[in-house]
Design a protein around this motif. Structure first.
Motif, PDB file in Angstrom:
ATOM      1  N   PHE A   1       0.981  -1.125  -0.003  1.00  0.00           N
ATOM      2  CA  PHE A   1       0.172   0.168  -0.068  1.00  0.00           C
ATOM      3  C   PHE A   1       0.903   1.213   0.090  1.00  0.00           C
ATOM      4  CE2 PHE A   1      -1.982   3.661   2.374  1.00  0.00           C
ATOM      5  CZ  PHE A   1      -2.935   3.734   1.649  1.00  0.00           C
ATOM      6  N   PHE A   2       1.988   1.253   0.615  1.00  0.00           N
ATOM      7  CA  PHE A   2       2.904   2.347   0.959  1.00  0.00           C
ATOM      8  C   PHE A   2       3.898   2.436  -0.289  1.00  0.00           C
ATOM      9  CE2 PHE A   2       1.501   0.899   5.146  1.00  0.00           C
ATOM     10  CZ  PHE A   2       0.855   2.266   5.448  1.00  0.00           C
ATOM     11  N   ALA A   3       3.970   1.777  -1.359  1.00  0.00           N
ATOM     12  CA  ALA A   3       5.040   1.467  -2.343  1.00  0.00           C
ATOM     13  C   ALA A   3       4.832   3.072  -2.945  1.00  0.00           C
ATOM     14  CB  ALA A   3       4.689   0.571  -3.203  1.00  0.00           C
ATOM     15  N   PRO A   4       3.745   3.709  -3.588  1.00  0.00           N
ATOM     16  CA  PRO A   4       3.803   4.913  -4.115  1.00  0.00           C
ATOM     17  C   PRO A   4       4.491   6.011  -3.105  1.00  0.00           C
ATOM     18  CG  PRO A   4       1.856   3.791  -4.374  1.00  0.00           C
ATOM     19  CD  PRO A   4       2.446   2.910  -3.197  1.00  0.00           C
ATOM     20  N   ALA A   5       4.275   6.065  -1.943  1.00  0.00           N
ATOM     21  CA  ALA A   5       4.904   6.994  -1.179  1.00  0.00           C
ATOM     22  C   ALA A   5       6.208   6.758  -0.764  1.00  0.00           C
ATOM     23  CB  ALA A   5       4.214   6.970   0.279  1.00  0.00           C
ATOM     24  N   ARG A   6       6.838   5.604  -0.729  1.00  0.00           N
ATOM     25  CA  ARG A   6       8.202   5.221  -0.813  1.00  0.00           C
ATOM     26  C   ARG A   6       9.014   5.785  -2.277  1.00  0.00           C
ATOM     27  NH1 ARG A   6       6.406   0.456   1.194  1.00  0.00           N
ATOM     28  NH2 ARG A   6       7.043  -0.620  -0.777  1.00  0.00           N
ATOM     29  N   ALA A   7       8.236   5.624  -3.162  1.00  0.00           N
ATOM     30  CA  ALA A   7       8.822   5.950  -4.483  1.00  0.00           C
ATOM     31  C   ALA A   7       8.837   7.357  -4.719  1.00  0.00           C
ATOM     32  CB  ALA A   7       7.554   5.323  -5.735  1.00  0.00           C
ATOM     33  N   LEU A   8       7.792   8.059  -4.330  1.00  0.00           N
ATOM     34  CA  LEU A   8       7.976   9.548  -4.214  1.00  0.00           C
ATOM     35  C   LEU A   8       9.213   9.970  -3.252  1.00  0.00           C
ATOM     36  CD1 LEU A   8       6.400  12.340  -4.401  1.00  0.00           C
ATOM     37  CD2 LEU A   8       5.551  12.019  -2.270  1.00  0.00           C
ATOM     38  N   TYR A   9       9.271   9.325  -2.290  1.00  0.00           N
ATOM     39  CA  TYR A   9      10.273   9.997  -1.543  1.00  0.00           C
ATOM     40  C   TYR A   9      11.685   9.572  -2.157  1.00  0.00           C
ATOM     41  CZ  TYR A   9       6.655  10.603   2.188  1.00  0.00           C
ATOM     42  OH  TYR A   9       5.654  10.928   2.872  1.00  0.00           O
ATOM     43  N   ALA A  10      11.743   8.381  -2.490  1.00  0.00           N
ATOM     44  CA  ALA A  10      12.931   8.058  -3.265  1.00  0.00           C
ATOM     45  C   ALA A  10      13.344   9.034  -4.509  1.00  0.00           C
ATOM     46  CB  ALA A  10      13.087   6.739  -3.890  1.00  0.00           C
ATOM     47  N   ALA A  11      12.260   9.450  -5.098  1.00  0.00           N
ATOM     48  CA  ALA A  11      12.582  10.495  -6.364  1.00  0.00           C
ATOM     49  C   ALA A  11      12.993  11.750  -5.929  1.00  0.00           C
ATOM     50  CB  ALA A  11      11.082  10.549  -7.003  1.00  0.00           C
ATOM     51  N   HIS A  12      12.871  12.059  -4.469  1.00  0.00           N
ATOM     52  CA  HIS A  12      13.171  13.320  -3.996  1.00  0.00           C
ATOM     53  C   HIS A  12      14.628  13.085  -3.455  1.00  0.00           C
ATOM     54  CE1 HIS A  12       9.208  14.570  -5.084  1.00  0.00           C
ATOM     55  NE2 HIS A  12       9.770  15.860  -4.877  1.00  0.00           N
ATOM     56  N   GLY A  13      15.245  12.001  -3.524  1.00  0.00           N
ATOM     57  CA  GLY A  13      16.553  11.850  -2.880  1.00  0.00           C
ATOM     58  C   GLY A  13      16.656  11.021  -1.416  1.00  0.00           C
TER      59      GLY A  13
END
Length: 151
Positions: A116-128
């Protein structure tokens, strides 16, 4: 979309946050649910933003300082009707800008480890942000992913 500081009195913002906390508590065991409730978000050391389009509440996010020079992202949420419109990205950009204005040297967060949290983790990773060990008062937890970003 405009993002502004908020005092957590608007019923639409309260409803968004109540839904946020309820959903997170339905996904994670009680000992692994770290979402702040309204009282926690109203603490003097928490800065809280809301994204709106006119009167529509699109999402929110918060910043708290957990140690000198170390901030934590809290309560990132996008309204279900506003997903995939760049709301979370814009709110996170505001939080990052404020952390830099304050001269913080690091910004960290805790999010879930479930799919469920994969999109959040991807967002944060995309910001470094990169995965890290637990920080502050957090302890290792299989239901949590910890991330940090040097500023």
């Amino acid at each position: 979309m405009r993002i502004t500081l908020d005092d957590l009195t608007d019923p639409a913002v309260i409803a968004l946050l109540d839904g946020h906390v309820a959903q997170l508590r339905s996904i994670s065991p009680p000992e692994s649910s770290h979402a702040l409730d309204l009282d926690g978000l109203r603490a003097p050391d928490v800065t809280f933003w809301v994204a709106r389009d006119g009167d529509e509440v699109l999402g929110c996010g918060a910043l708290t300082e957990i140690a000198p020079g170390h901030g934590e992202v809290k309560s990132m949420r996008t309204a279900p009707t506003a997903q995939r419109r760049g709301v979370a990205r814009a709110v996170l950009a505001e939080i990052l800008a404020e952390a830099r204005r304050r001269g913080l040297s690091r910004l960290s967060l805790e999010t879930g480890s479930a799919d469920f949290f994969a999109p959040a983790r991807a967002l944060y990773a995309a910001h470094g942000f990169a995965e890290c060990e637990p920080f502050g008062t957090y302890r290792p937890d299989p239901h949590s992913t910890f991330m940090t970003l040097p500023l």
